[in-house]
Design a protein around this motif. Structure first.
Motif, PDB file in Angstrom:
ATOM      1  N   LEU A   1      10.199 -41.177  10.428  1.00 48.58           N
ATOM      2  CA  LEU A   1      10.182 -42.454  11.143  1.00 48.58           C
ATOM      3  C   LEU A   1       9.442 -43.518  10.350  1.00 48.58           C
ATOM      4  O   LEU A   1       8.375 -43.256   9.791  1.00 48.58           O
ATOM      5  N   TYR A   2      10.022 -44.704  10.331  1.00 47.08           N
ATOM      6  CA  TYR A   2       9.423 -45.845   9.632  1.00 47.08           C
ATOM      7  C   TYR A   2       9.325 -47.021  10.599  1.00 47.08           C
ATOM      8  O   TYR A   2      10.281 -47.327  11.305  1.00 47.08           O
ATOM      9  N   ASP A   3       8.195 -47.688  10.597  1.00 40.23           N
ATOM     10  CA  ASP A   3       7.943 -48.833  11.468  1.00 40.23           C
ATOM     11  C   ASP A   3       8.136 -50.132  10.690  1.00 40.23           C
ATOM     12  O   ASP A   3       7.353 -50.444   9.788  1.00 40.23           O
TER      13      ASP A   3
ATOM     14  N   ALA B   1      12.096 -58.550   9.006  1.00 35.28           N
ATOM     15  CA  ALA B   1      13.139 -58.351   7.998  1.00 35.28           C
ATOM     16  C   ALA B   1      12.560 -58.003   6.624  1.00 35.28           C
ATOM     17  O   ALA B   1      13.084 -57.121   5.933  1.00 35.28           O
ATOM     18  N   VAL B   2      11.498 -58.660   6.219  1.00 37.69           N
ATOM     19  CA  VAL B   2      10.912 -58.396   4.900  1.00 37.69           C
ATOM     20  C   VAL B   2      10.374 -56.972   4.844  1.00 37.69           C
ATOM     21  O   VAL B   2      10.574 -56.259   3.852  1.00 37.69           O
ATOM     22  N   LYS B   3       9.726 -56.553   5.907  1.00 37.05           N
ATOM     23  CA  LYS B   3       9.202 -55.187   5.975  1.00 37.05           C
ATOM     24  C   LYS B   3      10.342 -54.170   5.973  1.00 37.05           C
ATOM     25  O   LYS B   3      10.270 -53.136   5.312  1.00 37.05           O
ATOM     26  N   ALA B   4      11.404 -54.468   6.704  1.00 37.61           N
ATOM     27  CA  ALA B   4      12.561 -53.571   6.764  1.00 37.61           C
ATOM     28  C   ALA B   4      13.195 -53.427   5.383  1.00 37.61           C
ATOM     29  O   ALA B   4      13.579 -52.322   4.982  1.00 37.61           O
ATOM     30  N   ARG B   5      13.295 -54.510   4.645  1.00 34.61           N
ATOM     31  CA  ARG B   5      13.864 -54.458   3.296  1.00 34.61           C
ATOM     32  C   ARG B   5      12.995 -53.602   2.381  1.00 34.61           C
ATOM     33  O   ARG B   5      13.500 -52.761   1.633  1.00 34.61           O
ATOM     34  N   HIS B   6      11.688 -53.769   2.469  1.00 37.44           N
ATOM     35  CA  HIS B   6      10.755 -52.972   1.673  1.00 37.44           C
ATOM     36  C   HIS B   6      10.888 -51.484   2.029  1.00 37.44           C
ATOM     37  O   HIS B   6      10.918 -50.631   1.142  1.00 37.44           O
ATOM     38  N   LEU B   7      10.992 -51.184   3.323  1.00 36.35           N
ATOM     39  CA  LEU B   7      11.133 -49.798   3.756  1.00 36.35           C
ATOM     40  C   LEU B   7      12.461 -49.202   3.282  1.00 36.35           C
ATOM     41  O   LEU B   7      12.517 -48.032   2.913  1.00 36.35           O
TER      42      LEU B   7
ATOM     43  N   GLN C   1      13.989 -49.875   0.555  1.00 35.74           N
ATOM     44  CA  GLN C   1      13.796 -49.523  -0.851  1.00 35.74           C
ATOM     45  C   GLN C   1      12.988 -48.234  -0.967  1.00 35.74           C
ATOM     46  O   GLN C   1      13.285 -47.390  -1.811  1.00 35.74           O
ATOM     47  N   GLN C   2      11.969 -48.074  -0.117  1.00 38.27           N
ATOM     48  CA  GLN C   2      11.166 -46.851  -0.114  1.00 38.27           C
ATOM     49  C   GLN C   2      12.023 -45.636   0.255  1.00 38.27           C
ATOM     50  O   GLN C   2      11.928 -44.593  -0.382  1.00 38.27           O
ATOM     51  N   ILE C   3      12.824 -45.794   1.295  1.00 40.65           N
ATOM     52  CA  ILE C   3      13.653 -44.690   1.779  1.00 40.65           C
ATOM     53  C   ILE C   3      14.657 -44.266   0.704  1.00 40.65           C
ATOM     54  O   ILE C   3      14.947 -43.081   0.560  1.00 40.65           O
ATOM     55  N   ALA C   4      15.143 -45.219  -0.077  1.00 39.60           N
ATOM     56  CA  ALA C   4      16.096 -44.895  -1.141  1.00 39.60           C
ATOM     57  C   ALA C   4      15.487 -43.920  -2.149  1.00 39.60           C
ATOM     58  O   ALA C   4      16.221 -43.177  -2.807  1.00 39.60           O
ATOM     59  N   ASP C   5      14.170 -43.895  -2.249  1.00 45.38           N
ATOM     60  CA  ASP C   5      13.487 -42.998  -3.183  1.00 45.38           C
ATOM     61  C   ASP C   5      13.114 -41.659  -2.562  1.00 45.38           C
ATOM     62  O   ASP C   5      12.461 -40.844  -3.203  1.00 45.38           O
ATOM     63  N   THR C   6      13.513 -41.423  -1.305  1.00 42.75           N
ATOM     64  CA  THR C   6      13.219 -40.160  -0.644  1.00 42.75           C
ATOM     65  C   THR C   6      14.450 -39.269  -0.688  1.00 42.75           C
ATOM     66  O   THR C   6      15.487 -39.643  -1.221  1.00 42.75           O
ATOM     67  N   LYS C   7      14.341 -38.113  -0.066  1.00 41.02           N
ATOM     68  CA  LYS C   7      15.470 -37.174   0.005  1.00 41.02           C
ATOM     69  C   LYS C   7      16.312 -37.381   1.261  1.00 41.02           C
ATOM     70  O   LYS C   7      17.133 -36.542   1.605  1.00 41.02           O
ATOM     71  N   ALA C   8      16.126 -38.509   1.952  1.00 38.71           N
ATOM     72  CA  ALA C   8      16.895 -38.778   3.173  1.00 38.71           C
ATOM     73  C   ALA C   8      18.375 -38.907   2.836  1.00 38.71           C
ATOM     74  O   ALA C   8      18.754 -39.576   1.877  1.00 38.71           O
ATOM     75  N   VAL C   9      19.211 -38.235   3.644  1.00 36.56           N
ATOM     76  CA  VAL C   9      20.657 -38.302   3.446  1.00 36.56           C
ATOM     77  C   VAL C   9      21.319 -39.245   4.433  1.00 36.56           C
ATOM     78  O   VAL C   9      22.514 -39.512   4.323  1.00 36.56           O
ATOM     79  N   ALA C  10      20.542 -39.758   5.390  1.00 34.28           N
ATOM     80  CA  ALA C  10      21.068 -40.690   6.377  1.00 34.28           C
ATOM     81  C   ALA C  10      19.926 -41.574   6.867  1.00 34.28           C
ATOM     82  O   ALA C  10      18.769 -41.169   6.838  1.00 34.28           O
ATOM     83  N   VAL C  11      20.283 -42.789   7.299  1.00 33.27           N
ATOM     84  CA  VAL C  11      19.292 -43.724   7.825  1.00 33.27           C
ATOM     85  C   VAL C  11      19.809 -44.258   9.152  1.00 33.27           C
ATOM     86  O   VAL C  11      20.937 -44.746   9.234  1.00 33.27           O
TER      87      VAL C  11
END
Length: 87
Positions: free
Chosen positions: A60-62, A67-73, A75-85
């Motif tokens: 979970l990400y807050d 919008a700026v925080k969501a964009r930053h998150l 980018q962070q999620i793209a560097d994880t092993k998450a297969v879906a958002v």
């Protein structure tokens, strides 16, 4: 990031799913609904043995509904092993 994991399914490595929403702030109720719905789905799949023996794990990400925080998150999620958002 807020952690939320359940590992009751199989012995395979976890399949990571990210969920991004306003967990805090004026619209935190929407984030609470997202968190509850996603966790219920993860728990249901894991109780049935996961996906091909692999448990789901919810990350979970807050974004605070910013919008700026969501964009930053994102980018962070793209560097994880998450297969879906979920958002």
């Amino acid at each position: 990031m807020v952690g939320c994991a359940t590992r009751s399914a199989g012995s395979g490595s976890a399949i990571m799913i990210a969920a991004v929403g306003p967990m805090t702030g004026a619209t935190a109720n929407r984030g609470k609904d997202l968190k509850q719905a996603a966790q219920m789905a993860v728990d249901e799949v894991n109780a049935a043995g996961g996906v091909s023996g692999h448990p789901l794990e919810l990350m979970l990400y807050d974004d605070g509904d910013e919008a700026v925080k969501a964009r930053h998150l994102a980018q962070q999620i793209a560097d994880t092993k998450a297969v879906a958002v979920l958002a």
